[in-house]
Design an enzyme around this catalytic site. Structure first.
Site, mmCIF file in Angstrom:
data_model
loop_
_atom_site.group_PDB
_atom_site.id
_atom_site.type_symbol
_atom_site.label_atom_id
_atom_site.label_comp_id
_atom_site.label_asym_id
_atom_site.label_seq_id
_atom_site.Cartn_x
_atom_site.Cartn_y
_atom_site.Cartn_z
ATOM 1 N N LYS A 1 0.661 -1.138 -0.031
ATOM 2 C CA LYS A 1 0.134 -0.293 0.002
ATOM 3 C C LYS A 1 0.828 1.372 -0.090
ATOM 4 O O LYS A 1 1.962 1.122 0.497
ATOM 5 C CB LYS A 1 -0.914 0.045 1.339
ATOM 6 C CG LYS A 1 -0.275 -0.098 2.710
ATOM 7 C CD LYS A 1 0.240 1.151 3.262
ATOM 8 C CE LYS A 1 0.439 1.055 4.767
ATOM 9 N NZ LYS A 1 1.414 1.979 5.426
ATOM 10 N N PRO B 1 9.111 -5.750 1.310
ATOM 11 C CA PRO B 1 10.158 -5.681 2.467
ATOM 12 C C PRO B 1 9.291 -5.077 3.717
ATOM 13 O O PRO B 1 8.516 -4.593 3.585
ATOM 14 C CB PRO B 1 11.009 -4.458 2.123
ATOM 15 C CG PRO B 1 10.485 -3.667 0.962
ATOM 16 C CD PRO B 1 9.404 -4.964 0.360
ATOM 17 N N GLY C 1 3.149 -1.821 4.296
ATOM 18 C CA GLY C 1 1.919 -2.770 4.806
ATOM 19 C C GLY C 1 2.236 -4.157 4.664
ATOM 20 O O GLY C 1 1.060 -4.868 4.427
ATOM 21 N N GLY D 1 2.884 -6.896 6.265
ATOM 22 C CA GLY D 1 2.590 -8.155 7.196
ATOM 23 C C GLY D 1 0.865 -7.721 7.481
ATOM 24 O O GLY D 1 0.223 -8.763 7.351
ATOM 25 N N SER E 1 -1.035 -6.847 4.972
ATOM 26 C CA SER E 1 -1.685 -7.281 3.808
ATOM 27 C C SER E 1 -1.827 -8.875 3.796
ATOM 28 O O SER E 1 -2.710 -9.505 3.635
ATOM 29 C CB SER E 1 -0.780 -6.907 2.657
ATOM 30 O OG SER E 1 -1.433 -7.275 1.370
ATOM 31 N N ASP F 1 -3.514 -1.376 10.174
ATOM 32 C CA ASP F 1 -3.632 -0.997 8.756
ATOM 33 C C ASP F 1 -4.057 -2.173 8.071
ATOM 34 O O ASP F 1 -4.395 -2.362 6.797
ATOM 35 C CB ASP F 1 -2.152 -1.110 8.171
ATOM 36 C CG ASP F 1 -1.668 0.395 8.331
ATOM 37 O OD1 ASP F 1 -2.346 1.480 8.617
ATOM 38 O OD2 ASP F 1 -0.196 0.432 8.387
HETATM 39 O O1 C5P Z 1 -1.984 -1.035 14.805
HETATM 40 P P1 C5P Z 1 -0.741 -1.360 14.782
HETATM 41 O O2 C5P Z 1 -0.477 -2.760 15.563
HETATM 42 O O3 C5P Z 1 -0.090 -1.513 13.316
HETATM 43 O O4 C5P Z 1 0.278 -0.395 15.565
HETATM 44 C C1 C5P Z 1 1.705 -0.541 15.854
HETATM 45 C C2 C5P Z 1 2.145 0.511 16.784
HETATM 46 O O5 C5P Z 1 2.230 1.674 16.127
HETATM 47 C C3 C5P Z 1 1.208 0.547 17.875
HETATM 48 O O6 C5P Z 1 1.629 -0.115 19.092
HETATM 49 C C4 C5P Z 1 1.407 2.243 18.106
HETATM 50 O O7 C5P Z 1 2.573 2.261 18.787
HETATM 51 C C5 C5P Z 1 1.623 2.859 16.823
HETATM 52 N N1 C5P Z 1 0.200 3.478 16.339
HETATM 53 C C6 C5P Z 1 -0.031 4.748 16.713
HETATM 54 N N2 C5P Z 1 -1.112 5.067 16.339
HETATM 55 C C7 C5P Z 1 -1.884 4.684 15.287
HETATM 56 C C8 C5P Z 1 -1.548 3.596 14.723
HETATM 57 C C9 C5P Z 1 -0.295 2.930 15.202
HETATM 58 O O8 C5P Z 1 0.379 5.161 17.881
HETATM 59 N N3 C5P Z 1 -2.816 5.222 14.878
#
Ligand code: C5P
Length: 277
Positions: free
Chosen positions: A8, A97, A103, A105, A107, A139
């Site tokens: 993405k 990568p 994105g 993982g 996806s 994501d």
């Molecule tokens: O949701 P995901 O596991 O992909 O998020 C990974 C990390 O990115 C979260 O633990 C957080 O630290 C940060 N994050 C954030 N705000 C978001 C999305 C992600 O702070 N809207």
């Protein structure tokens, strides 16, 4: 059963504030890059006596096929939803990568939900798949929708948008791994950007080429500036992909883009460069 897992591109990423739960309030316009064949993973699955996951492909090095893998997490969530064990052999060929902001993982997780739903005829609706996807990561839901998507809240509340054609682009991966939580954490040190949401887009309107994580990502990983500079030197308009380390470069025409791709490849043979759009 065989599904491709596209990458993405966040074409607009605004940080609107920090929430009580530590996540950040975002506004995102993201396009799923399903035309870029070299930047797709492939997920295959067949029923079996036990559950297993095999990882192959050029970017699988360093990834684990254990319970920490988003594919396995997605599968466990499906099993919980189905209320039974779903035994299958899954094979994931990695080309996207990781730690690159593309994105990969997420996806993989979205396509795992789709594959398990179809393979075991679980009959889960798209609405339910979106809820499960949101449990797996901010994501993941955008990949359940596909196309061009508006993302709100922490990015997981998604709405389909009219297609917004991609300009001629290059994607440049410098081989660095940037930690997403690390970049969000660095927002406080690098300084929160001024809060400015996306202007309303007319039909087929293009969102501003903006990523509010850029300064924080360069604070965490100063080498990212080298990629930004290489794209500028090649005549492009750079945009960090998500929390990095990949950058997109936007060009006025496909021929400018093709020239720039050659230029960057010659100057930095150690980087990976793809043409998109
Ligand atoms: O949701 P995901 O596991 O992909 O998020 C990974 C990390 O990115 C979260 O633990 C957080 O630290 C940060 N994050 C954030 N705000 C978001 C999305 C992600 O702070 N809207």
């Amino acid at each position: 059963m065989r599904l491709t897992c596209p990458a993405k591109l966040n074409r607009f990423l605004a940080v609107l504030g920090r929430r009580q739960d530590g996540f950040h309030e975002l506004e995102l316009v993201t396009t799923v890059l399903d035309q870029c064949l070299e930047l797709q993973d492939v997920l295959e699955g067949e029923t079996s006596d036990t559950f297993s996951l095999t990882l192959t492909g050029p970017t699988s090095t360093g990834l684990l096929a254990d319970e920490s893998n988003l594919v396995v997490k997605a599968w466990r969530l499906l099993e919980k939803e189905a209320g039974r064990t779903l035994n299958a052999h899954l094979k994931l060929e990695k080309r996207i990568p990781h730690g690159a902001g593309l994105g990969g993982g997420s996806s993989n997780a979205a396509q795992t939900l789709r594959l398990g739903n179809d393979l075991f005829e679980l009959g889960l609706s798209q609405g339910r798949l979106l809820e499960l996807a949101a449990e797996l990561g901010s994501d993941v839901p955008l990949f359940v929708l596909g196309g061009t998507v508006l993302g709100l809240d922490r990015g997981e509340r998604v709405f389909p948008l009219e297609p917004i054609p991609l300009e001629p682009l290059i994607l440049v991966h410098p081989g660095l791994h940037v930690s997403t939580p690390g970049v969000y954490k660095a927002l406080a040190q690098a300084g929160y950007p001024p809060v400015s949401p996306c202007p309303s887009l007319g039909r087929h309107g293009t969102p501003p080429w903006r990523n509010d994580l850029t300064q924080a990502a360069m604070f965490v990983c100063p080498e990212l500036r080298n990629v930004q500079k290489a794209i500028l030197d090649a005549g492009g308009d750079p945009l960090l992909c998500g929390s990095g380390s990949c950058w997109a470069g936007r060009f006025k025409s496909a021929s400018d883009r093709d020239g720039a791709l050659k230029h960057v490849q010659e100057k930095h043979p150690e980087w990976s460069v793809w043409a998109v759009g």
